[in-house]
Design a protein around this motif. Structure first.
Motif, PDB file in Angstrom:
ATOM      1  N   ARG A 120       0.833  -1.205   0.000  1.00 49.89           N
ATOM      2  CA  ARG A 120       0.000   0.000   0.000  1.00 49.89           C
ATOM      3  C   ARG A 120       0.866   1.253   0.000  1.00 49.89           C
ATOM      4  O   ARG A 120       0.598   2.226  -0.704  1.00 49.89           O
ATOM      5  N   ILE A 121       1.938   1.243   0.810  1.00 47.70           N
ATOM      6  CA  ILE A 121       2.829   2.404   0.849  1.00 47.70           C
ATOM      7  C   ILE A 121       3.494   2.594  -0.516  1.00 47.70           C
ATOM      8  O   ILE A 121       3.520   3.698  -1.070  1.00 47.70           O
ATOM      9  N   LEU A 122       4.027   1.494  -1.063  1.00 49.81           N
ATOM     10  CA  LEU A 122       4.738   1.613  -2.347  1.00 49.81           C
ATOM     11  C   LEU A 122       3.805   2.084  -3.461  1.00 49.81           C
ATOM     12  O   LEU A 122       4.211   2.851  -4.333  1.00 49.81           O
ATOM     13  N   GLN A 123       2.546   1.618  -3.414  1.00 48.14           N
ATOM     14  CA  GLN A 123       1.609   2.068  -4.448  1.00 48.14           C
ATOM     15  C   GLN A 123       1.357   3.572  -4.379  1.00 48.14           C
ATOM     16  O   GLN A 123       0.979   4.192  -5.366  1.00 48.14           O
ATOM     17  N   SER A 124       1.581   4.142  -3.208  1.00 48.88           N
ATOM     18  CA  SER A 124       1.380   5.590  -3.067  1.00 48.88           C
ATOM     19  C   SER A 124       2.631   6.386  -3.438  1.00 48.88           C
ATOM     20  O   SER A 124       2.612   7.610  -3.404  1.00 48.88           O
ATOM     21  N   CYS A 125       3.738   5.690  -3.724  1.00 52.50           N
ATOM     22  CA  CYS A 125       4.986   6.382  -4.064  1.00 52.50           C
ATOM     23  C   CYS A 125       5.136   6.445  -5.580  1.00 52.50           C
ATOM     24  O   CYS A 125       4.815   5.477  -6.278  1.00 52.50           O
ATOM     25  N   GLY A 126       5.647   7.550  -6.094  1.00 54.50           N
ATOM     26  CA  GLY A 126       5.934   7.655  -7.520  1.00 54.50           C
ATOM     27  C   GLY A 126       6.822   6.497  -7.946  1.00 54.50           C
ATOM     28  O   GLY A 126       7.807   6.192  -7.269  1.00 54.50           O
ATOM     29  N   GLY A 127       6.486   5.829  -9.050  1.00 53.85           N
ATOM     30  CA  GLY A 127       7.284   4.712  -9.528  1.00 53.85           C
ATOM     31  C   GLY A 127       7.380   3.578  -8.512  1.00 53.85           C
ATOM     32  O   GLY A 127       8.303   2.772  -8.571  1.00 53.85           O
ATOM     33  N   ASN A 128       6.449   3.542  -7.563  1.00 51.97           N
ATOM     34  CA  ASN A 128       6.454   2.516  -6.494  1.00 51.97           C
ATOM     35  C   ASN A 128       7.781   2.463  -5.744  1.00 51.97           C
ATOM     36  O   ASN A 128       8.215   1.388  -5.320  1.00 51.97           O
ATOM     37  N   SER A 129       8.438   3.613  -5.588  1.00 50.16           N
ATOM     38  CA  SER A 129       9.748   3.622  -4.941  1.00 50.16           C
ATOM     39  C   SER A 129       9.808   4.642  -3.807  1.00 50.16           C
ATOM     40  O   SER A 129       9.368   5.788  -3.962  1.00 50.16           O
ATOM     41  N   LEU A 130      10.387   4.230  -2.673  1.00 46.21           N
ATOM     42  CA  LEU A 130      10.681   5.166  -1.578  1.00 46.21           C
ATOM     43  C   LEU A 130      11.649   6.256  -2.042  1.00 46.21           C
ATOM     44  O   LEU A 130      11.820   7.259  -1.374  1.00 46.21           O
ATOM     45  N   GLY A 131      12.306   6.017  -3.179  1.00 44.62           N
ATOM     46  CA  GLY A 131      13.297   6.964  -3.680  1.00 44.62           C
ATOM     47  C   GLY A 131      12.709   8.135  -4.442  1.00 44.62           C
ATOM     48  O   GLY A 131      13.438   9.031  -4.858  1.00 44.62           O
ATOM     49  N   SER A 132      11.395   8.152  -4.652  1.00 47.82           N
ATOM     50  CA  SER A 132      10.768   9.294  -5.319  1.00 47.82           C
ATOM     51  C   SER A 132      10.432  10.378  -4.309  1.00 47.82           C
ATOM     52  O   SER A 132      10.186  10.088  -3.138  1.00 47.82           O
ATOM     53  N   TYR A 133      10.428  11.612  -4.769  1.00 51.07           N
ATOM     54  CA  TYR A 133       9.869  12.683  -3.944  1.00 51.07           C
ATOM     55  C   TYR A 133       8.399  12.379  -3.713  1.00 51.07           C
ATOM     56  O   TYR A 133       7.711  11.876  -4.612  1.00 51.07           O
ATOM     57  N   SER A 134       7.900  12.728  -2.544  1.00 49.67           N
ATOM     58  CA  SER A 134       6.453  12.695  -2.362  1.00 49.67           C
ATOM     59  C   SER A 134       5.921  14.104  -2.591  1.00 49.67           C
ATOM     60  O   SER A 134       6.685  15.045  -2.789  1.00 49.67           O
ATOM     61  N   ALA A 135       4.590  14.238  -2.547  1.00 53.63           N
ATOM     62  CA  ALA A 135       4.025  15.577  -2.456  1.00 53.63           C
ATOM     63  C   ALA A 135       4.669  16.281  -1.264  1.00 53.63           C
ATOM     64  O   ALA A 135       5.028  15.634  -0.278  1.00 53.63           O
ATOM     65  N   SER A 136       4.824  17.595  -1.351  1.00 51.01           N
ATOM     66  CA  SER A 136       5.528  18.316  -0.283  1.00 51.01           C
ATOM     67  C   SER A 136       4.783  18.229   1.038  1.00 51.01           C
ATOM     68  O   SER A 136       5.390  18.237   2.111  1.00 51.01           O
ATOM     69  N   GLN A 137       3.471  18.151   0.969  1.00 53.12           N
ATOM     70  CA  GLN A 137       2.667  18.035   2.187  1.00 53.12           C
ATOM     71  C   GLN A 137       2.751  16.625   2.756  1.00 53.12           C
ATOM     72  O   GLN A 137       2.390  16.399   3.913  1.00 53.12           O
ATOM     73  N   GLY A 138       3.262  15.693   1.973  1.00 46.20           N
ATOM     74  CA  GLY A 138       3.356  14.294   2.394  1.00 46.20           C
ATOM     75  C   GLY A 138       2.504  13.405   1.511  1.00 46.20           C
ATOM     76  O   GLY A 138       1.579  13.875   0.830  1.00 46.20           O
ATOM     77  N   ILE A 139       2.788  12.121   1.548  1.00 39.99           N
ATOM     78  CA  ILE A 139       2.058  11.136   0.742  1.00 39.99           C
ATOM     79  C   ILE A 139       0.581  11.167   1.124  1.00 39.99           C
ATOM     80  O   ILE A 139       0.234  11.150   2.308  1.00 39.99           O
ATOM     81  N   GLU A 140      -0.288  11.201   0.113  1.00 37.11           N
ATOM     82  CA  GLU A 140      -1.714  11.371   0.387  1.00 37.11           C
ATOM     83  C   GLU A 140      -2.279  10.225   1.234  1.00 37.11           C
ATOM     84  O   GLU A 140      -3.003  10.471   2.208  1.00 37.11           O
ATOM     85  N   SER A 141      -1.927   8.989   0.911  1.00 37.42           N
ATOM     86  CA  SER A 141      -2.506   7.865   1.669  1.00 37.42           C
ATOM     87  C   SER A 141      -2.031   7.889   3.127  1.00 37.42           C
ATOM     88  O   SER A 141      -2.762   7.478   4.027  1.00 37.42           O
ATOM     89  N   VAL A 142      -0.803   8.374   3.354  1.00 35.29           N
ATOM     90  CA  VAL A 142      -0.322   8.482   4.735  1.00 35.29           C
ATOM     91  C   VAL A 142      -1.122   9.555   5.473  1.00 35.29           C
ATOM     92  O   VAL A 142      -1.547   9.351   6.621  1.00 35.29           O
ATOM     93  N   ARG A 143      -1.366  10.662   4.802  1.00 36.55           N
ATOM     94  CA  ARG A 143      -2.160  11.714   5.455  1.00 36.55           C
ATOM     95  C   ARG A 143      -3.572  11.235   5.752  1.00 36.55           C
ATOM     96  O   ARG A 143      -4.160  11.595   6.773  1.00 36.55           O
ATOM     97  N   GLN A 144      -4.109  10.382   4.868  1.00 37.93           N
ATOM     98  CA  GLN A 144      -5.433   9.805   5.155  1.00 37.93           C
ATOM     99  C   GLN A 144      -5.374   8.918   6.398  1.00 37.93           C
ATOM    100  O   GLN A 144      -6.258   8.982   7.264  1.00 37.93           O
ATOM    101  N   ASP A 145      -4.326   8.119   6.489  1.00 39.10           N
ATOM    102  CA  ASP A 145      -4.203   7.245   7.666  1.00 39.10           C
ATOM    103  C   ASP A 145      -4.007   8.057   8.942  1.00 39.10           C
ATOM    104  O   ASP A 145      -4.553   7.705   9.997  1.00 39.10           O
ATOM    105  N   VAL A 146      -3.235   9.138   8.848  1.00 40.44           N
ATOM    106  CA  VAL A 146      -3.057  10.007  10.015  1.00 40.44           C
ATOM    107  C   VAL A 146      -4.406  10.574  10.443  1.00 40.44           C
ATOM    108  O   VAL A 146      -4.752  10.584  11.634  1.00 40.44           O
ATOM    109  N   ALA A 147      -5.179  11.022   9.463  1.00 36.61           N
ATOM    110  CA  ALA A 147      -6.483  11.625   9.788  1.00 36.61           C
ATOM    111  C   ALA A 147      -7.392  10.609  10.488  1.00 36.61           C
ATOM    112  O   ALA A 147      -8.067  10.936  11.473  1.00 36.61           O
ATOM    113  N   ARG A 148      -7.406   9.380  10.001  1.00 32.07           N
ATOM    114  CA  ARG A 148      -8.246   8.356  10.635  1.00 32.07           C
ATOM    115  C   ARG A 148      -7.748   8.044  12.051  1.00 32.07           C
ATOM    116  O   ARG A 148      -8.551   7.822  12.964  1.00 32.07           O
TER     117      ARG A 148
END
Lengths: 487, 487
Positions: free
Chosen positions: B103-131
């Motif tokens: 799930r984390i990798l699917q939220s990363c560009g190119g499925n890689s931790l090595g991509s930049y995320s959105a500056s505010q943070g990965i969207e799915s992570v922010r959704q999990d934080v909100a929940r």
């Protein structure tokens, strides 16, 4: 008073009028309105909204893995071993990966990536960085104590600029940056309230740097501020040029004569593609110029895990080397970085692997070389392809992409389109039309700075070759139509 | 002119006199001179230099893994899987770890931790934080769009302070911080040139917060600056108290009345040990107070991967939630964070696991609960042990460690020792003697702020129980000798 009380209770404490005014001046085009619109378009596409294109192709940011570049296997093996040391018992991992992981873990408090490191960075990593620099620079000595690990190169650059800023009015610190520039510089200077002093790269001479232009720029700046630092990006972002050894020597002489602190952004040091071009570090050239220079000129050089063949942007690894820094200032620097505790430790581990990759005879060596070579040769091909295709378009003229990851072609925008832009930057108008009509996301030249009356865009050469071809064809077609429409 | 030219060529561009004066004002005791000396002593010991102790015990910083705390297995498994996705084919990894990694990798560009995320943070992570926040706060709604992932909590705190600073002279932004405080706050305010407005915690009442003291502080501040923000650390650092629900409500009312932007540093939200104490988030209390408050009071709350039962400091993960922030300011915040591209992606992944850990029925659930419980109960024991032993020492008086990871005992320092300190802070003198004689590294209270004429030190409760006992015994013995020597 009743109304006053109401106003008072309704207005926010923090509003656009009462917030930090220097923050408002910050601009960062690489993630600006074009990119925000691109994200919206992607969302609309995924919701089934009809568009004149099937996908958004982003060539706005040097984000290699997002464009499909594969990580170096060895690096990721070591990171996995460090993250979950149980894997050190797994026989499928090569021994050299395990020995690197053990060495990194032994340098971490409690043998865990989860501990804070020293604020300057893990000592063994700084030692490895120093040895890497010595090898790179043909034996010029490098002290681990002059290495500061950073959160990507951006962090190091902002920290150095922060140290340099002082004075008010006509004595306020000025910092010389190239135009076009990477907008981290202008953003940081705006935030710090320093004076941005522009010098223009020579587009006609392949974006080279003329000392006479540096002289013009610093002389002019002295009338209204105190220029104290000179920033160079080599290989160039967004312009893709690679500086000659001679030019670097001239820049160092100029910095010495004008008493400027040199900041060398060398994050693309392995991204050199053009025949006859070679990367020369400022440090090496400085030391080859003899003690008159090597013992006096103050230099900070920046590197990162995000570019070159690694492209590991997400880990936010990086380092800076400082040379000839005053000892008291260095103590202040060390204190300053301690407030943020430490750079991310996984990024430090990755930086260690970059400066200390598999060696001949080690089990992972052949595969490492194969992967690195493959990535760099594909980049070299795409650099050539980009230049060639863009130069077939009437009204687009582009310098060779000698290095880095970007082309910054000049585009003709008809007078009628400039009017139609209606106050918007004409190349912003152009890029927004391009995005809406083709799904291609580029960054307007105005986001990087350019000579008045000229227009450009920056595009990365990172999309996979097949997509890059589509992108270039679409740009060609769009430019043709756009020019016709507004002629 | 000859001498002038010589001077000119010899002096550095960047010196202590010509560097940024605000940087010089920055202080950060947690990594200050005591800690530097501790590192030297460790080096001397390893070189065989004789000392009155066999090892240095560091209780200066909340660095859990460095003190032997073990990481949560599940978290590290997922991080390894994300780092080296080949492991997704390894049957020894549990399925829930694999599904989280996917799930984390699917939220990363190119499925890689090595991509930049959105500056505010990965969207799915922010959704999990909100929940996570919604669960934590009994259903109070949380929008992912109000979540900003950060590089540790420090990054979020500095960013928020940066937004708030404006004005000059008597209208300069003042920021209220507790005394004692965590010195990130004073350091950031010094660097930003904001006015530090102190309010004192009540040591006699277990470091609780009195509204009357807040009132005194803000009234006094209004005579020379413009207080605009109120920072609270709960559970407290360095003081270890846990605020009551009533107190939080009173603080919110006070902030509303005095028009202060609230900053709630809640990084120790899972570190609550004392019977009868419970963590209440400012957000939850704010929403329970009804729309008069919940729709007006501006609040930023900070959390991190570095504390609680995780202790993953090195990954620099964190988030902030902003509530009732003006939309234009929020756009400025988003722009500002974009300049640094993105928080480290491995830290974002880890933050995701913290807010979305194994659930009942998943294969890793039982082990996760076991590990978390073990870590937290050991911390609770050590909190009690620390309080008990220190309170047996004549001349040391310490409040219960209700939460967080620190004790901040008050120490008597004889008048003769104060004189002997010779201008140095007396508790710095005390801690330096303690270090030299016993190898124990604590931080003097003066680094956090304290009432004039009172002296303290901060110690973490993190050393393993056997070492903590040694440490406490040594402190006891040292304090006794020190008192005798200077009486």
């Amino acid at each position: 008073p009743a109304l006053g009380a109401l106003d008072r209770s309704q207005a926010k404490v923090l509003t656009i009028d009462t917030m930090n005014p220097t923050v408002k001046k910050v601009e960062y085009a690489v993630r600006g309105p074009i990119v925000q619109r691109a994200v919206e378009l992607e969302r609309e596409l995924s919701q089934g909204v009809k568009k004149p294109f099937a996908e958004v192709i982003k060539a706005n940011i040097g984000d290699a893995h997002a464009m499909g570049q594969q990580p170096i296997t060895f690096f990721r093996q070591v990171l996995a071993l460090c993250s979950y040391p149980e894997l050190l018992n797994d026989s499928t991992f090569p021994e050299d990966a395990k020995s690197r992981a053990r060495r990194i873990l032994q340098s971490c408090g409690g043998n865990s990536l989860g501990s804070y490191s020293a604020s300057q960075g893990i000592e063994s990593v700084r030692q490895d960085v120093a040895r890497y620099i010595e090898r790179r620079d043909g034996g010029v000595p490098c002290a681990p104590d002059n290495i500061y690990l950073t959160t990507g190169a951006s962090d190091g650059i902002v920290t150095m600029l922060k140290l340099l800023v002082c004075g008010e009015g006509a004595t306020r610190t000025g910092v010389m940056i190239s135009i076009p520039q990477y907008p981290l510089y202008s953003a940081a200077l705006a935030e710090l309230g320093a004076v941005q002093v522009n010098y223009y790269l020579n587009e006609e001479k392949c974006w080279s740097l003329d000392i006479s232009e540096l002289q013009r720029s610093v002389d002019e700046a002295r009338t209204h501020c105190n220029p104290r630092a000179l920033c160079i990006i080599n290989p160039g972002n967004p312009t893709g040029q690679v500086q000659s050894r001679q030019c670097i020597e001239d820049v160092i002489r100029f910095a010495a004569k004008e008493r400027l602190f040199l900041m060398a952004d060398e994050v693309y040091q392995d991204n050199v593609y053009a025949d006859g071009c070679q990367f020369h570090s400022f440090k090496k050239v400085l030391f080859e110029m003899g003690p008159e220079y090597s013992s006096t000129v103050e230099l900070a050089s920046f590197h990162s895990t995000s570019k070159c063949y690694m492209g590991e942007c997400g880990f936010r690894g990086g380092y800076m080397e400082i040379i000839n820094m005053d000892n008291e200032v260095k103590a202040q620097l060390t204190k300053l970085v301690s407030v943020r505790l430490c750079p991310p430790v996984p990024g430090q581990a990755l930086m260690d692997l970059v400066v200390n990759p598999p060696q001949p005879g080690e089990p992972s060596y052949d595969n490492f070389i194969k992967e690195r070579t493959a990535t760099l040769s594909v980049l070299a091909e795409k650099a050539k392809l980009t230049e060639q295709v863009l130069n077939t378009v009437e009204g687009i003229r582009c310098n060779p992409v000698q290095g880095a990851m970007y082309s910054f072609p000049r585009i003709s925008i008809p007078e009628k389109a400039v009017k139609e832009a209606n106050g918007q930057q004409p190349d912003m108008f152009y890029c927004m039309r391009l995005l809406e009509e083709t799904g291609i996301c580029l960054v307007p030249g105005s986001g990087f700075g350019q000579k008045d009356g000229t227009y450009h865009f920056r595009m990365t050469i990172l999309p996979p070759t097949d997509k890059l071809k589509i992108l270039l064809d679409k740009v060609k077609e769009f430019h043709h139509k756009f020019t016709q429409k507004y002629s």
